[in-house]
Design a protein around this motif. Structure first.
Motif, PDB file in Angstrom:
ATOM      1  N   SER A 210       0.801  -1.228   0.000  1.00  0.00           N
ATOM      2  CA  SER A 210       0.000   0.000   0.000  1.00  0.00           C
ATOM      3  C   SER A 210       0.833   1.277   0.000  1.00  0.00           C
ATOM      4  CB  SER A 210      -0.949   0.024   1.207  1.00  0.00           C
ATOM      5  OG  SER A 210      -1.651  -1.184   1.338  1.00  0.00           O
ATOM      6  N   PRO A 211       1.758   1.470  -0.943  1.00  0.00           N
ATOM      7  CA  PRO A 211       2.534   2.715  -0.974  1.00  0.00           C
ATOM      8  C   PRO A 211       1.712   3.892  -1.488  1.00  0.00           C
ATOM      9  CG  PRO A 211       3.064   1.379  -2.887  1.00  0.00           C
ATOM     10  CD  PRO A 211       2.127   0.552  -2.041  1.00  0.00           C
ATOM     11  N   THR A 212       1.850   5.043  -0.842  1.00  0.00           N
ATOM     12  CA  THR A 212       1.194   6.285  -1.269  1.00  0.00           C
ATOM     13  C   THR A 212       2.142   7.444  -1.013  1.00  0.00           C
ATOM     14  OG1 THR A 212      -0.942   5.356  -0.579  1.00  0.00           O
ATOM     15  CG2 THR A 212      -0.864   7.699  -1.073  1.00  0.00           C
ATOM     16  N   LEU A 213       2.437   8.204  -2.030  1.00  0.00           N
ATOM     17  CA  LEU A 213       3.408   9.285  -1.932  1.00  0.00           C
ATOM     18  C   LEU A 213       2.694  10.636  -1.915  1.00  0.00           C
ATOM     19  CD1 LEU A 213       6.545   9.780  -1.961  1.00  0.00           C
ATOM     20  CD2 LEU A 213       6.285  10.178  -4.435  1.00  0.00           C
ATOM     21  N   ALA A 214       2.999  11.457  -0.898  1.00  0.00           N
ATOM     22  CA  ALA A 214       2.473  12.820  -0.835  1.00  0.00           C
ATOM     23  C   ALA A 214       3.336  13.750  -1.674  1.00  0.00           C
ATOM     24  CB  ALA A 214       2.424  13.306   0.617  1.00  0.00           C
ATOM     25  N   ASP A 215       2.797  14.906  -2.029  1.00  0.00           N
ATOM     26  CA  ASP A 215       3.539  15.858  -2.852  1.00  0.00           C
ATOM     27  C   ASP A 215       4.797  16.365  -2.159  1.00  0.00           C
ATOM     28  OD1 ASP A 215       1.716  15.595  -4.877  1.00  0.00           O
ATOM     29  OD2 ASP A 215       0.584  17.403  -4.368  1.00  0.00           O
ATOM     30  N   ASP A 216       4.830  16.314  -0.820  1.00  0.00           N
ATOM     31  CA  ASP A 216       6.006  16.796  -0.093  1.00  0.00           C
ATOM     32  C   ASP A 216       7.055  15.701   0.105  1.00  0.00           C
ATOM     33  OD1 ASP A 216       4.907  15.176   1.852  1.00  0.00           O
ATOM     34  OD2 ASP A 216       4.518  16.787   3.284  1.00  0.00           O
ATOM     35  N   GLY A 217       6.857  14.523  -0.500  1.00  0.00           N
ATOM     36  CA  GLY A 217       7.854  13.459  -0.439  1.00  0.00           C
ATOM     37  C   GLY A 217       7.628  12.427   0.635  1.00  0.00           C
TER      38      GLY A 217
ATOM     39  N   THR B 217       7.929   7.274   5.660  1.00  0.00           N
ATOM     40  CA  THR B 217       9.299   7.670   5.419  1.00  0.00           C
ATOM     41  C   THR B 217       9.257   8.891   4.513  1.00  0.00           C
ATOM     42  OG1 THR B 217      11.453   6.920   4.568  1.00  0.00           O
ATOM     43  CG2 THR B 217       9.506   6.104   3.459  1.00  0.00           C
ATOM     44  N   ARG B 218      10.404   9.402   4.150  1.00  0.00           N
ATOM     45  CA  ARG B 218      10.448  10.580   3.294  1.00  0.00           C
ATOM     46  C   ARG B 218      11.507  10.369   2.215  1.00  0.00           C
ATOM     47  NH1 ARG B 218       8.695  15.816   3.795  1.00  0.00           N
ATOM     48  NH2 ARG B 218       8.017  15.421   5.937  1.00  0.00           N
ATOM     49  N   ALA B 219      11.166  10.748   0.983  1.00  0.00           N
ATOM     50  CA  ALA B 219      12.126  10.648  -0.108  1.00  0.00           C
ATOM     51  C   ALA B 219      13.330  11.536   0.182  1.00  0.00           C
ATOM     52  CB  ALA B 219      11.466  11.055  -1.420  1.00  0.00           C
ATOM     53  N   SER B 220      14.520  10.983  -0.063  1.00  0.00           N
ATOM     54  CA  SER B 220      15.773  11.709   0.170  1.00  0.00           C
ATOM     55  C   SER B 220      16.758  11.330  -0.918  1.00  0.00           C
ATOM     56  CB  SER B 220      16.340  11.374   1.554  1.00  0.00           C
ATOM     57  OG  SER B 220      17.580  12.018   1.776  1.00  0.00           O
ATOM     58  N   GLY B 221      16.961  12.215  -1.899  1.00  0.00           N
ATOM     59  CA  GLY B 221      17.812  11.881  -3.032  1.00  0.00           C
ATOM     60  C   GLY B 221      17.216  10.731  -3.810  1.00  0.00           C
ATOM     61  N   ASP B 222      18.004   9.695  -4.035  1.00  0.00           N
ATOM     62  CA  ASP B 222      17.506   8.517  -4.735  1.00  0.00           C
ATOM     63  C   ASP B 222      16.944   7.469  -3.787  1.00  0.00           C
ATOM     64  OD1 ASP B 222      18.242   9.556  -7.196  1.00  0.00           O
ATOM     65  OD2 ASP B 222      20.257   8.686  -7.103  1.00  0.00           O
ATOM     66  N   GLY B 223      16.948   7.754  -2.467  1.00  0.00           N
ATOM     67  CA  GLY B 223      16.467   6.791  -1.491  1.00  0.00           C
ATOM     68  C   GLY B 223      15.431   7.381  -0.556  1.00  0.00           C
ATOM     69  N   PHE B 224      15.354   6.809   0.645  1.00  0.00           N
ATOM     70  CA  PHE B 224      14.367   7.232   1.623  1.00  0.00           C
ATOM     71  C   PHE B 224      14.994   7.264   3.012  1.00  0.00           C
ATOM     72  CE2 PHE B 224      11.985   5.478  -1.880  1.00  0.00           C
ATOM     73  CZ  PHE B 224      10.920   6.354  -2.017  1.00  0.00           C
ATOM     74  N   THR B 225      14.449   8.089   3.888  1.00  0.00           N
ATOM     75  CA  THR B 225      14.928   8.186   5.258  1.00  0.00           C
ATOM     76  C   THR B 225      14.421   6.986   6.064  1.00  0.00           C
ATOM     77  OG1 THR B 225      12.994   9.492   5.905  1.00  0.00           O
ATOM     78  CG2 THR B 225      14.935  10.702   5.120  1.00  0.00           C
ATOM     79  N   ALA B 226      14.888   6.875   7.314  1.00  0.00           N
ATOM     80  CA  ALA B 226      14.445   5.792   8.199  1.00  0.00           C
ATOM     81  C   ALA B 226      12.936   5.870   8.404  1.00  0.00           C
ATOM     82  CB  ALA B 226      15.169   5.884   9.535  1.00  0.00           C
ATOM     83  N   VAL B 227      12.294   4.707   8.528  1.00  0.00           N
ATOM     84  CA  VAL B 227      10.843   4.663   8.661  1.00  0.00           C
ATOM     85  C   VAL B 227      10.430   4.896  10.113  1.00  0.00           C
ATOM     86  CG1 VAL B 227      10.630   3.112   6.699  1.00  0.00           C
ATOM     87  CG2 VAL B 227      10.776   2.169   8.999  1.00  0.00           C
ATOM     88  N   THR B 228       9.271   5.511  10.302  1.00  0.00           N
ATOM     89  CA  THR B 228       8.665   5.710  11.612  1.00  0.00           C
ATOM     90  C   THR B 228       7.201   5.301  11.528  1.00  0.00           C
ATOM     91  OG1 THR B 228       8.144   8.018  11.100  1.00  0.00           O
ATOM     92  CG2 THR B 228      10.233   7.581  12.241  1.00  0.00           C
TER      93      THR B 228
END
Length: 292
Positions: free
Chosen positions: A147-154, A174-185
């Motif tokens: 169930s991935p869903t991406l907001a406009d703010d990443g 999590t949040r998009a960061s460069g080509d990857g993502f930050t740690a999940v919460t």
């Protein structure tokens, strides 16, 4: 197959037919083309309104659950076709990014980190899809992610049955960061010992619509809103077939018509088969931005 059992447990034509059962409901989506005698769950629409992609276990795909698409012609969905990226495993939970550059989805295909993993495929200018890319070990673990869903703010919202949440399936971000993502919460205020799945952002990320299991054995849609840095207690979404014994899930905003949701469920009428796709008026979101 363990995964298929789990999915089923969790689990053109005239675009909409009026439904008299509730003022918020607009009717079934694509009778006989999108909604069929098989099961259809979670539909995502392109921002220009010309393309719809959804998951189905209908015949004609690569095997198991597959992703299908249809195009709009003369205001009707036409020519349903399985996506070329489907595998003999399961593909489900599609999400088209608002910029039209990516299709996100979940799959338990070979080469993942364990169970269902999150993937994305680049969308070319002609609408064709590139090779699926696994979103990596920061998001995908030995358990299941979907169930991935991406907001406009990443911010990327997803569900997982990993350890560390409220129990069972929970919501994580999590949040998009460069080509990857930050740690999940985790979304701790929303997660409970029940299963929380199929969540998506509403109101620019100020609200979350989610599916939650209940003691009666059903799955219902709920809405939580951000207030003063926390997610409030979810309220039941107003929908005639969103009852305690229902299996209602997979709500996503129509990117072309942000005032409308497409949801998966089983209404008494109109009905095409198993799980069908329906349109309804999106709930009002009056939360704030402090949960970003």
């Amino acid at each position: 197959m363990r995964t298929r059992t789990l999915l089923l447990a969790l689990t053109a034509s005239l675009p909409f037919t009026p439904a008299a059962s509730a003022l918020s409901e607009y009717g079934i989506e694509g009778m006989g083309v999108v909604s069929t005698r098989a099961d259809e769950i979670r539909a995502t629409l392109a921002a220009d309104g010309q393309r719809i992609i959804w998951a189905s276990n209908r015949e004609g795909g690569a095997g198991g659950w597959d992703l299908w698409q249809a195009r709009l012609q003369d205001k009707r969905w036409t020519d349903p076709q399985p996506l070329a990226l489907n595998s003999s495993a399961d593909e489900l939970d599609p999400f088209l990014s608002s910029d039209g550059h990516w299709l996100y989805f979940a799959s338990n295909r070979k080469g993942g980190h364990g169970g269902l993993d999150l993937y994305r495929a680049a969308i070319a200018a002609d609408g064709s899809l590139g090779a699926p890319q696994n979103l990596g070990p920061t998001l995908n673990g030995r358990q299941d992610e979907r169930s991935p869903t991406l907001a406009d703010d990443g911010r990327l919202l997803f569900a997982s049955n990993r350890d560390g949440g409220g129990g069972g399936w929970d919501l994580w971000q999590t949040r998009a960061s460069g080509d990857g993502f930050t740690a999940v919460t985790e979304l701790a205020e929303i997660n409970t010992p029940a299963d929380e799945v199929d969540a998506s952002w509403l109101g620019g990320g100020r609200g979350v619509v989610l599916a939650r299991t209940n003691p009666q054995g059903g799955t219902q849609l709920w809405l939580s809103q951000c207030r003063q840095g926390q997610w409030d207690q979810p309220s039941l979404l107003e929908l005639s077939f969103n009852s305690a014994d229902s299996d209602t899930r997979g709500a996503l905003i129509d990117a072309n018509k942000p005032a409308e949701l497409v949801v998966s469920g089983t209404a008494r009428a109109p009905r095409a088969g198993g799980m069908d796709l329906y349109r309804m008026k999106a709930p009002v979101v009056d939360g704030d931005d402090s949960c970003r």
